[in-house]
Design a protein around this motif. Structure first.
Motif, PDB file in Angstrom:
ATOM      1  N   ALA A 211      -4.496  15.489  17.934  1.00  0.00           N
ATOM      2  CA  ALA A 211      -5.250  14.382  18.530  1.00  0.00           C
ATOM      3  C   ALA A 211      -5.433  13.270  17.503  1.00  0.00           C
ATOM      4  O   ALA A 211      -5.642  13.531  16.309  1.00  0.00           O
ATOM      5  N   ASP A 212      -5.334  12.019  17.972  1.00  0.00           N
ATOM      6  CA  ASP A 212      -5.494  10.851  17.101  1.00  0.00           C
ATOM      7  C   ASP A 212      -6.479   9.871  17.730  1.00  0.00           C
ATOM      8  O   ASP A 212      -6.515   9.700  18.963  1.00  0.00           O
ATOM      9  N   LEU A 213      -7.258   9.219  16.879  1.00  0.00           N
ATOM     10  CA  LEU A 213      -8.131   8.127  17.300  1.00  0.00           C
ATOM     11  C   LEU A 213      -7.801   6.918  16.441  1.00  0.00           C
ATOM     12  O   LEU A 213      -7.973   6.951  15.219  1.00  0.00           O
ATOM     13  N   ASP A 214      -7.305   5.856  17.074  1.00  0.00           N
ATOM     14  CA  ASP A 214      -6.977   4.617  16.375  1.00  0.00           C
ATOM     15  C   ASP A 214      -8.055   3.581  16.625  1.00  0.00           C
ATOM     16  O   ASP A 214      -8.436   3.328  17.778  1.00  0.00           O
ATOM     17  N   MET A 215      -8.527   2.961  15.531  1.00  0.00           N
ATOM     18  CA  MET A 215      -9.514   1.887  15.611  1.00  0.00           C
ATOM     19  C   MET A 215      -8.903   0.658  14.953  1.00  0.00           C
ATOM     20  O   MET A 215      -8.727   0.621  13.731  1.00  0.00           O
ATOM     21  N   ARG A 216      -8.556  -0.343  15.752  1.00  0.00           N
ATOM     22  CA  ARG A 216      -7.950  -1.582  15.251  1.00  0.00           C
ATOM     23  C   ARG A 216      -8.970  -2.708  15.361  1.00  0.00           C
ATOM     24  O   ARG A 216      -9.704  -2.797  16.354  1.00  0.00           O
ATOM     25  N   SER A 217      -8.996  -3.585  14.364  1.00  0.00           N
ATOM     26  CA  SER A 217      -9.950  -4.694  14.396  1.00  0.00           C
ATOM     27  C   SER A 217      -9.338  -5.945  13.796  1.00  0.00           C
ATOM     28  O   SER A 217      -8.507  -5.868  12.886  1.00  0.00           O
ATOM     29  N   VAL A 218      -9.764  -7.099  14.309  1.00  0.00           N
ATOM     30  CA  VAL A 218      -9.417  -8.409  13.754  1.00  0.00           C
ATOM     31  C   VAL A 218     -10.718  -9.184  13.600  1.00  0.00           C
ATOM     32  O   VAL A 218     -11.503  -9.278  14.554  1.00  0.00           O
ATOM     33  N   THR A 219     -10.949  -9.724  12.412  1.00  0.00           N
ATOM     34  CA  THR A 219     -12.196 -10.434  12.122  1.00  0.00           C
ATOM     35  C   THR A 219     -11.896 -11.848  11.653  1.00  0.00           C
ATOM     36  O   THR A 219     -11.063 -12.043  10.760  1.00  0.00           O
ATOM     37  N   LEU A 220     -12.572 -12.830  12.245  1.00  0.00           N
ATOM     38  CA  LEU A 220     -12.474 -14.238  11.851  1.00  0.00           C
ATOM     39  C   LEU A 220     -13.861 -14.718  11.451  1.00  0.00           C
ATOM     40  O   LEU A 220     -14.851 -14.385  12.121  1.00  0.00           O
ATOM     41  N   SER A 221     -13.958 -15.510  10.376  1.00  0.00           N
ATOM     42  CA  SER A 221     -15.270 -16.010   9.962  1.00  0.00           C
ATOM     43  C   SER A 221     -15.141 -17.331   9.230  1.00  0.00           C
ATOM     44  O   SER A 221     -14.081 -17.655   8.687  1.00  0.00           O
ATOM     45  N   ASP A 240     -12.420  -5.450  18.444  1.00  0.00           N
ATOM     46  CA  ASP A 240     -12.119  -4.050  18.183  1.00  0.00           C
ATOM     47  C   ASP A 240     -11.392  -3.428  19.361  1.00  0.00           C
ATOM     48  O   ASP A 240     -11.745  -3.682  20.530  1.00  0.00           O
ATOM     49  N   GLN A 241     -10.410  -2.593  19.042  1.00  0.00           N
ATOM     50  CA  GLN A 241      -9.661  -1.856  20.057  1.00  0.00           C
ATOM     51  C   GLN A 241      -9.629  -0.391  19.660  1.00  0.00           C
ATOM     52  O   GLN A 241      -9.207  -0.046  18.551  1.00  0.00           O
ATOM     53  N   LEU A 242     -10.047   0.479  20.568  1.00  0.00           N
ATOM     54  CA  LEU A 242     -10.048   1.918  20.339  1.00  0.00           C
ATOM     55  C   LEU A 242      -9.047   2.579  21.273  1.00  0.00           C
ATOM     56  O   LEU A 242      -8.983   2.244  22.462  1.00  0.00           O
ATOM     57  N   ASP A 243      -8.277   3.517  20.728  1.00  0.00           N
ATOM     58  CA  ASP A 243      -7.268   4.217  21.517  1.00  0.00           C
ATOM     59  C   ASP A 243      -7.249   5.680  21.095  1.00  0.00           C
ATOM     60  O   ASP A 243      -6.922   5.995  19.939  1.00  0.00           O
ATOM     61  N   ALA A 244      -7.603   6.567  21.998  1.00  0.00           N
ATOM     62  CA  ALA A 244      -7.580   7.999  21.731  1.00  0.00           C
ATOM     63  C   ALA A 244      -6.360   8.605  22.412  1.00  0.00           C
ATOM     64  O   ALA A 244      -6.072   8.307  23.577  1.00  0.00           O
ATOM     65  N   SER A 245      -5.639   9.447  21.675  1.00  0.00           N
ATOM     66  CA  SER A 245      -4.430  10.057  22.231  1.00  0.00           C
ATOM     67  C   SER A 245      -4.364  11.530  21.857  1.00  0.00           C
ATOM     68  O   SER A 245      -4.973  11.973  20.869  1.00  0.00           O
ATOM     69  N   SER A 246      -3.601  12.278  22.649  1.00  0.00           N
ATOM     70  CA  SER A 246      -3.399  13.697  22.385  1.00  0.00           C
ATOM     71  C   SER A 246      -1.945  14.026  22.680  1.00  0.00           C
ATOM     72  O   SER A 246      -1.428  13.672  23.743  1.00  0.00           O
ATOM     73  N   ALA A 247      -1.303  14.657  21.713  1.00  0.00           N
ATOM     74  CA  ALA A 247       0.104  15.012  21.831  1.00  0.00           C
ATOM     75  C   ALA A 247       0.969  13.799  22.173  1.00  0.00           C
ATOM     76  O   ALA A 247       1.947  13.901  22.904  1.00  0.00           O
ATOM     77  N   GLY A 248       0.592  12.628  21.654  1.00  0.00           N
ATOM     78  CA  GLY A 248       1.366  11.424  21.865  1.00  0.00           C
ATOM     79  C   GLY A 248       1.072  10.677  23.134  1.00  0.00           C
ATOM     80  O   GLY A 248       1.658   9.612  23.385  1.00  0.00           O
ATOM     81  N   PHE A 249       0.132  11.157  23.959  1.00  0.00           N
ATOM     82  CA  PHE A 249      -0.223  10.491  25.215  1.00  0.00           C
ATOM     83  C   PHE A 249      -1.637   9.909  25.115  1.00  0.00           C
ATOM     84  O   PHE A 249      -2.562  10.590  24.658  1.00  0.00           O
ATOM     85  N   SER A 250      -1.771   8.672  25.548  1.00  0.00           N
ATOM     86  CA  SER A 250      -3.079   8.018  25.517  1.00  0.00           C
ATOM     87  C   SER A 250      -3.994   8.647  26.560  1.00  0.00           C
ATOM     88  O   SER A 250      -3.619   8.810  27.723  1.00  0.00           O
ATOM     89  N   VAL A 251      -5.209   8.994  26.141  1.00  0.00           N
ATOM     90  CA  VAL A 251      -6.167   9.619  27.055  1.00  0.00           C
ATOM     91  C   VAL A 251      -7.379   8.732  27.309  1.00  0.00           C
ATOM     92  O   VAL A 251      -8.090   8.905  28.299  1.00  0.00           O
TER      93      VAL A 251
END
Length: 289
Positions: A211-221, A240-251
């Motif tokens: 299982a993987d949890l990806d947390m992507r963010s872009v910040t401007l200031s 912020d973008q969160l994406d949880a996946s298991s065995a390569g499939f997004s859940v």
């Protein structure tokens, strides 16, 4: 008084050979032997210590299911210049996030050891973060501990700075532990020495078994520091973008937007650009805004 007296003695003895060689030289400038002699100017050297303390308020504006939340943060950083380009930077901060009826406390600290000159900086870092959420007590432990270490580098140009960081660590909760991979790239552009625009993109990946949890963010200031006071005012936006996946499939996935504003009190520097080029240059990649 004692320190001033000792400094006076050092100056006096170090000046004796020059005085003996030219005892009639002017002290405040003037004509000597038909020529003007510049006055002697003594300047105070830098202590090699600079940094800042800042406070900010972050407000969630666009979340799944219109969840309402906010975060307030108090953090600080101090940099020690040991000479010969060697530097040590220490960061610390505390934040409290409230989302609906759930509160999460974030306590973080980091240490950076690096070498810097006029064109670049390169070194290593170690940071530790503790997330404390009371509702996790129902599952056995209310604290998530995260430890991360890695390398970082920056390039200094006349009008801006480019930097990058990469690290690996472990995040643990109760009896579970996940691998933590992190990478960040950023740029700072100086319109003037006291007006700066920042952009940073960061990725955090937590991996546990398949299982993987990806947390992507872009910040401007945007940052502004009046010349008459050592205070910087800043505003910004974080996506912020969160994406949880298991065995390569997004859940599960979700996106959120955050607006933030705050102010920073600085010491040991006279401008935003000087603060970065001779003081704290790194910022920690936090899990929460």
């Amino acid at each position: 008084m004692t320190r001033t007296f000792h400094a006076s003695l050092v100056l006096a003895f170090s000046s004796m050979p020059a005085i003996a060689a030219d005892i009639d030289a002017p002290i405040v400038g003037g004509m000597r032997n038909g020529a003007y002699v510049e006055p002697v100017v003594y300047s105070e050297t830098s202590s090699g210590v600079s940094g800042y303390v800042e406070g900010s308020l972050n407000k969630l504006t666009d979340t799944p299911y219109d969840v309402d939340g906010e975060t307030w943060v108090l953090r600080g950083s101090v940099n020690f210049d040991a000479g010969a380009g060697l530097n040590l930077q220490i960061d610390g901060g505390y934040g409290r996030t409230s989302v609906e009826d759930v509160d999460v406390d974030q306590l973080a600290g980091a240490v950076h050891a690096y070498h810097r000159d006029d064109t670049y900086a390169v070194g290593a870092f170690f940071q530790a973060t503790a997330l404390d959420a009371g509702y996790l007590d129902y599952f056995g432990d209310d604290t998530v501990a995260d430890y991360l270490g890695g390398l970082e580098a920056a390039w200094f140009g006349d009008d801006g700075t480019l930097y990058g960081r990469a690290g690996y660590g472990q995040a643990s909760w109760s009896d579970y532990s996940a691998d933590h991979y992190m990478g960040a790239l950023g740029a700072r552009y100086y319109a003037t020495d006291n007006i700066r625009f920042d952009v940073e993109g960061a990725l955090h990946r937590f991996s546990y078994e398949n299982a993987d949890l990806d947390m992507r963010s872009v910040t401007l200031s945007a940052n502004y520091r009046p010349e008459a006071m050592p205070v910087t005012f800043f505003v910004g936006y974080r996506y912020d973008q969160l994406d949880a996946s298991s065995a390569g499939f997004s859940v599960a996935e979700g996106n959120s937007s955050t607006l933030f504003t705050g102010f920073r009190f600085s010491f040991g520097s006279n401008s935003l650009k000087e603060e970065e080029r001779s003081g704290p240059v790194w910022t920690a990649s936090t899990l929460l805004p």
